[in-house]
Design an enzyme around this catalytic site. Structure first.
Site, PDB file in Angstrom:
ATOM      1  N   GLN A 112       0.842  -1.215  -0.039  1.00  0.00           N
ATOM      2  CA  GLN A 112      -0.092   0.087  -0.083  1.00  0.00           C
ATOM      3  C   GLN A 112       0.873   1.326   0.185  1.00  0.00           C
ATOM      4  O   GLN A 112       0.731   2.294  -0.888  1.00  0.00           O
ATOM      5  CB  GLN A 112      -0.854  -0.071   1.220  1.00  0.00           C
ATOM      6  CG  GLN A 112      -1.919  -1.135   1.459  1.00  0.00           C
ATOM      7  CD  GLN A 112      -3.289  -0.721   1.015  1.00  0.00           C
ATOM      8  OE1 GLN A 112      -3.469   0.267   0.352  1.00  0.00           O
ATOM      9  NE2 GLN A 112      -3.990  -1.605   1.454  1.00  0.00           N
ATOM     10  N   ILE A 113       1.866   1.139   0.930  1.00  0.00           N
ATOM     11  CA  ILE A 113       2.596   2.425   1.251  1.00  0.00           C
ATOM     12  C   ILE A 113       3.518   2.832  -0.096  1.00  0.00           C
ATOM     13  O   ILE A 113       3.663   3.667  -0.578  1.00  0.00           O
ATOM     14  CB  ILE A 113       3.423   2.420   2.536  1.00  0.00           C
ATOM     15  CG1 ILE A 113       2.336   2.517   3.522  1.00  0.00           C
ATOM     16  CG2 ILE A 113       4.441   3.729   2.708  1.00  0.00           C
ATOM     17  CD1 ILE A 113       2.882   2.330   4.821  1.00  0.00           C
ATOM     18  N   ARG A 191      10.385  -0.194   9.155  1.00  0.00           N
ATOM     19  CA  ARG A 191      10.784  -0.817  10.436  1.00  0.00           C
ATOM     20  C   ARG A 191      12.136  -0.838  10.583  1.00  0.00           C
ATOM     21  O   ARG A 191      12.899  -1.035   9.796  1.00  0.00           O
ATOM     22  CB  ARG A 191      10.139  -2.356  10.547  1.00  0.00           C
ATOM     23  CG  ARG A 191       8.605  -2.354  10.773  1.00  0.00           C
ATOM     24  CD  ARG A 191       8.351  -1.741  12.344  1.00  0.00           C
ATOM     25  NE  ARG A 191       7.056  -2.067  12.559  1.00  0.00           N
ATOM     26  CZ  ARG A 191       6.082  -1.050  12.122  1.00  0.00           C
ATOM     27  NH1 ARG A 191       6.315   0.055  11.805  1.00  0.00           N
ATOM     28  NH2 ARG A 191       4.706  -1.194  12.733  1.00  0.00           N
ATOM     29  N   ASP A 215      12.737   7.305  10.117  1.00  0.00           N
ATOM     30  CA  ASP A 215      11.863   7.405  11.165  1.00  0.00           C
ATOM     31  C   ASP A 215      11.650   6.322  11.960  1.00  0.00           C
ATOM     32  O   ASP A 215      11.009   6.345  13.154  1.00  0.00           O
ATOM     33  CB  ASP A 215      10.209   7.342  10.377  1.00  0.00           C
ATOM     34  CG  ASP A 215       9.326   7.572  11.262  1.00  0.00           C
ATOM     35  OD1 ASP A 215       9.263   8.692  12.146  1.00  0.00           O
ATOM     36  OD2 ASP A 215       8.099   7.221  11.277  1.00  0.00           O
ATOM     37  N   GLU A 220      14.004   0.497  19.032  1.00  0.00           N
ATOM     38  CA  GLU A 220      13.273   1.650  19.395  1.00  0.00           C
ATOM     39  C   GLU A 220      12.331   1.614  20.552  1.00  0.00           C
ATOM     40  O   GLU A 220      11.879   2.511  21.238  1.00  0.00           O
ATOM     41  CB  GLU A 220      12.625   2.198  18.222  1.00  0.00           C
ATOM     42  CG  GLU A 220      11.393   1.675  17.858  1.00  0.00           C
ATOM     43  CD  GLU A 220      10.832   2.404  16.451  1.00  0.00           C
ATOM     44  OE1 GLU A 220      11.454   2.661  15.479  1.00  0.00           O
ATOM     45  OE2 GLU A 220       9.585   2.341  16.660  1.00  0.00           O
ATOM     46  N   HIS A 252       9.377   7.728  14.761  1.00  0.00           N
ATOM     47  CA  HIS A 252       8.277   6.851  14.344  1.00  0.00           C
ATOM     48  C   HIS A 252       6.983   7.708  14.253  1.00  0.00           C
ATOM     49  O   HIS A 252       6.008   7.159  15.138  1.00  0.00           O
ATOM     50  CB  HIS A 252       8.029   5.734  15.244  1.00  0.00           C
ATOM     51  CG  HIS A 252       7.427   4.410  14.471  1.00  0.00           C
ATOM     52  ND1 HIS A 252       7.770   3.242  14.840  1.00  0.00           N
ATOM     53  CD2 HIS A 252       6.598   4.326  13.741  1.00  0.00           C
ATOM     54  CE1 HIS A 252       6.903   2.456  14.164  1.00  0.00           C
ATOM     55  NE2 HIS A 252       6.327   3.002  13.560  1.00  0.00           N
ATOM     56  N   THR A 253       7.040   8.795  13.727  1.00  0.00           N
ATOM     57  CA  THR A 253       6.018   9.757  13.715  1.00  0.00           C
ATOM     58  C   THR A 253       5.390   9.652  12.077  1.00  0.00           C
ATOM     59  O   THR A 253       4.368  10.818  11.813  1.00  0.00           O
ATOM     60  CB  THR A 253       6.213  11.319  13.828  1.00  0.00           C
ATOM     61  OG1 THR A 253       7.581  11.505  13.387  1.00  0.00           O
ATOM     62  CG2 THR A 253       6.429  11.356  15.472  1.00  0.00           C
ATOM     63  N   ALA A 254       5.937   9.109  11.473  1.00  0.00           N
ATOM     64  CA  ALA A 254       5.465   9.082   9.869  1.00  0.00           C
ATOM     65  C   ALA A 254       3.880   8.895   9.649  1.00  0.00           C
ATOM     66  O   ALA A 254       3.248   9.613   8.717  1.00  0.00           O
ATOM     67  CB  ALA A 254       5.996   7.908   8.959  1.00  0.00           C
TER      68      ALA A 254
HETATM   69  P1  NAI Z   1       1.890  -3.901   2.792  1.00  0.00           P
HETATM   70  O1  NAI Z   1       1.725  -5.140   3.462  1.00  0.00           O
HETATM   71  O2  NAI Z   1       0.854  -3.442   2.009  1.00  0.00           O
HETATM   72  O3  NAI Z   1       2.942  -3.887   1.775  1.00  0.00           O
HETATM   73  C1  NAI Z   1       4.478  -4.565   2.224  1.00  0.00           C
HETATM   74  C2  NAI Z   1       4.994  -4.935   0.751  1.00  0.00           C
HETATM   75  O4  NAI Z   1       6.306  -5.369   1.172  1.00  0.00           O
HETATM   76  C3  NAI Z   1       4.325  -5.979   0.174  1.00  0.00           C
HETATM   77  O5  NAI Z   1       3.870  -5.792  -0.963  1.00  0.00           O
HETATM   78  C4  NAI Z   1       5.513  -7.420   0.365  1.00  0.00           C
HETATM   79  O6  NAI Z   1       5.280  -8.074  -0.853  1.00  0.00           O
HETATM   80  C5  NAI Z   1       6.682  -6.473   0.285  1.00  0.00           C
HETATM   81  N1  NAI Z   1       7.587  -7.071   0.762  1.00  0.00           N
HETATM   82  C6  NAI Z   1       7.770  -8.468   1.650  1.00  0.00           C
HETATM   83  N2  NAI Z   1       8.988  -9.004   1.691  1.00  0.00           N
HETATM   84  C7  NAI Z   1       9.857  -7.940   0.832  1.00  0.00           C
HETATM   85  C8  NAI Z   1      11.139  -8.211   0.679  1.00  0.00           C
HETATM   86  N3  NAI Z   1      12.004  -8.957   1.103  1.00  0.00           N
HETATM   87  N4  NAI Z   1      11.586  -7.067  -0.450  1.00  0.00           N
HETATM   88  C9  NAI Z   1      10.796  -6.196  -0.975  1.00  0.00           C
HETATM   89  N5  NAI Z   1       9.450  -6.164  -0.517  1.00  0.00           N
HETATM   90  C10 NAI Z   1       9.101  -7.062   0.223  1.00  0.00           C
HETATM   91  O7  NAI Z   1       2.409  -2.902   4.073  1.00  0.00           O
HETATM   92  P2  NAI Z   1       2.093  -1.306   3.970  1.00  0.00           P
HETATM   93  O8  NAI Z   1       1.184  -0.913   4.481  1.00  0.00           O
HETATM   94  O9  NAI Z   1       2.553  -0.878   2.755  1.00  0.00           O
HETATM   95  O10 NAI Z   1       3.286  -0.593   4.958  1.00  0.00           O
HETATM   96  C11 NAI Z   1       4.657  -1.128   5.088  1.00  0.00           C
HETATM   97  C12 NAI Z   1       5.243  -1.248   6.210  1.00  0.00           C
HETATM   98  O11 NAI Z   1       5.569   0.146   6.407  1.00  0.00           O
HETATM   99  C13 NAI Z   1       4.772  -1.919   7.266  1.00  0.00           C
HETATM  100  O12 NAI Z   1       4.931  -3.227   7.556  1.00  0.00           O
HETATM  101  C14 NAI Z   1       5.191  -1.135   8.413  1.00  0.00           C
HETATM  102  O13 NAI Z   1       6.253  -1.751   8.909  1.00  0.00           O
HETATM  103  C15 NAI Z   1       5.726   0.112   8.000  1.00  0.00           C
HETATM  104  N6  NAI Z   1       4.805   1.301   8.610  1.00  0.00           N
HETATM  105  C16 NAI Z   1       5.430   2.306   9.363  1.00  0.00           C
HETATM  106  C17 NAI Z   1       4.876   3.589   9.815  1.00  0.00           C
HETATM  107  C18 NAI Z   1       5.481   4.559  10.535  1.00  0.00           C
HETATM  108  O14 NAI Z   1       4.589   5.423  11.107  1.00  0.00           O
HETATM  109  N7  NAI Z   1       6.844   4.777  10.223  1.00  0.00           N
HETATM  110  C19 NAI Z   1       3.456   3.221  10.004  1.00  0.00           C
HETATM  111  C20 NAI Z   1       2.641   2.299   8.915  1.00  0.00           C
HETATM  112  C21 NAI Z   1       3.524   1.405   8.452  1.00  0.00           C
END
Ligand code: NAI
Length: 286
Positions: A112-113, A191, A215, A220, A252-254
């Site tokens: 998604q992101i 992360r 972030d 942490e 971690h405020t993104a």
């Molecule tokens: P998502 O589950 O929609 O997407 C994660 C993507 O990473 C998937 O398409 C997956 O196939 C891919 N992936 C898995 N293993 C991989 C690898 N070895 N190499 C490359 N790609 C790989 O998750 P979303 O919503 O996009 O979020 C991503 C991450 O962002 C979350 O898991 C979370 O850790 C982090 N996050 C951080 C926040 C912050 O405030 N800093 C807030 C929200 C999420």
């Protein structure tokens, strides 16, 4: 707070086996985390206890746009410029940046992101590369999917958007950094465990890594979301990272916008209600 309740809603906090056992002993049978990531849970322990866990999804715009802000700040040396301004240093040396529009940006993880980052970055006119186990047509409108090696070799800026799992632990390690371009800008709003901090520090010391914008950092938990004003802080890696003028750190405020918090809170409550009613919960992870 928990006693007498069956459900609880938490932030990103270390839900290790001991913590889960305490929750269980107090009667908690389901937990909604107000985040999309759930790597802070000991899932095996949760399964053993029969505690059910769900996430609280929200629009990817907050994190995607924050990541782009971090990229731009690192490219344009925003920290150095703003620090100097505060000291009334209006000179130019040390403040020259790089233009994102002529850069190649590599996006690791196109969930998604990551896909939103690609879509929004496409407006800047930069060349976009992507690497992810699953390839999305939406992402292909903006980026070329390549393997990890090519992405590391060809990107001026690398931004991480994959989850913390066993197979993504330290995906950016010494070997990965060695393959990157000299002066690469590394951004992590996913992360902390994705990057081997020691390898990053070595890369920064050697000048191989031109800037990092983080972030999230390793270990942490217990630090971020707490105040340590006038107190020593037990995290040497973080102390080292803080010593570099070309490292941008946020706690971690993104995700933290009015819009995202509203959605997170609604979905956290919805998750608890669905568990309580015994109805299917689409955000259940265990
Ligand atoms: P998502 O589950 O929609 O997407 C994660 C993507 O990473 C998937 O398409 C997956 O196939 C891919 N992936 C898995 N293993 C991989 C690898 N070895 N190499 C490359 N790609 C790989 O998750 P979303 O919503 O996009 O979020 C991503 C991450 O962002 C979350 O898991 C979370 O850790 C982090 N996050 C951080 C926040 C912050 O405030 N800093 C807030 C929200 C999420």
């Amino acid at each position: 707070m928990l006693r007498g309740y069956q459900g609880a809603s938490i932030y990103v906090t270390d839900m290790n086996a001991r913590m889960l056992q305490r929750f269980y002993d107090m009667g908690i049978r389901y937990i909604t985390t107000r985040s999309v990531g759930y790597d802070h849970f000991d899932l095996d322990k949760a399964r053993e206890l029969g505690i059910r866990i769900s996430t609280s999804p929200y629009s990817p715009d907050s994190v995607a746009n924050y990541s782009i802000m971090m990229i731009l700040m690192a490219c344009r040396r925003a920290g150095q410029i703003m620090d100097a301004y505060r000291m009334q240093d209006f000179t130019l040396p040390g403040k020259r940046g790089k233009d994102i529009s002529s850069a190649t940006v590599g996006v690791i993880g196109t969930g998604q992101i990551g896909r939103t980052v690609l879509k929004h970055l496409s407006g800047f006119g930069c060349r976009l590369l992507a690497c992810s186990p699953h390839e999305y047509d939406e992402a292909k409108q903006y980026a070329r999917y390549v393997n990890m090696e090519t992405l590391l070799r060809e990107s001026d800026i690398i931004t991480l958007h994959c989850p913390a799992r066993e197979n993504t632990y330290h995906i950016i390690d010494e070997q990965a950094i060695r393959q990157m371009k000299d002066g690469v800008i590394l951004v992590n709003c996913a992360r902390g465990t994705l990057i081997d901090t020691e390898a990053l520090v070595s890369g920064l010391e050697a000048g191989k890594v031109g800037a990092a914008a983080l972030d999230v950092v390793e270990n942490e938990y217990g630090l971020y979301y707490n105040s340590f004003v006038r107190q020593p802080m037990a995290n040497r890696e973080l102390a080292l990272l803080r010593s570099f003028p070309n490292v941008y750190l946020t706690h971690h405020t993104a995700f933290y916008t009015d819009e995202a918090v509203r959605e997170i809170d609604e979905n956290a409550v919805r998750g608890c209600v669905l568990f309580d009613r015994g109805e299917p919960n689409p955000y259940e992870v265990c």
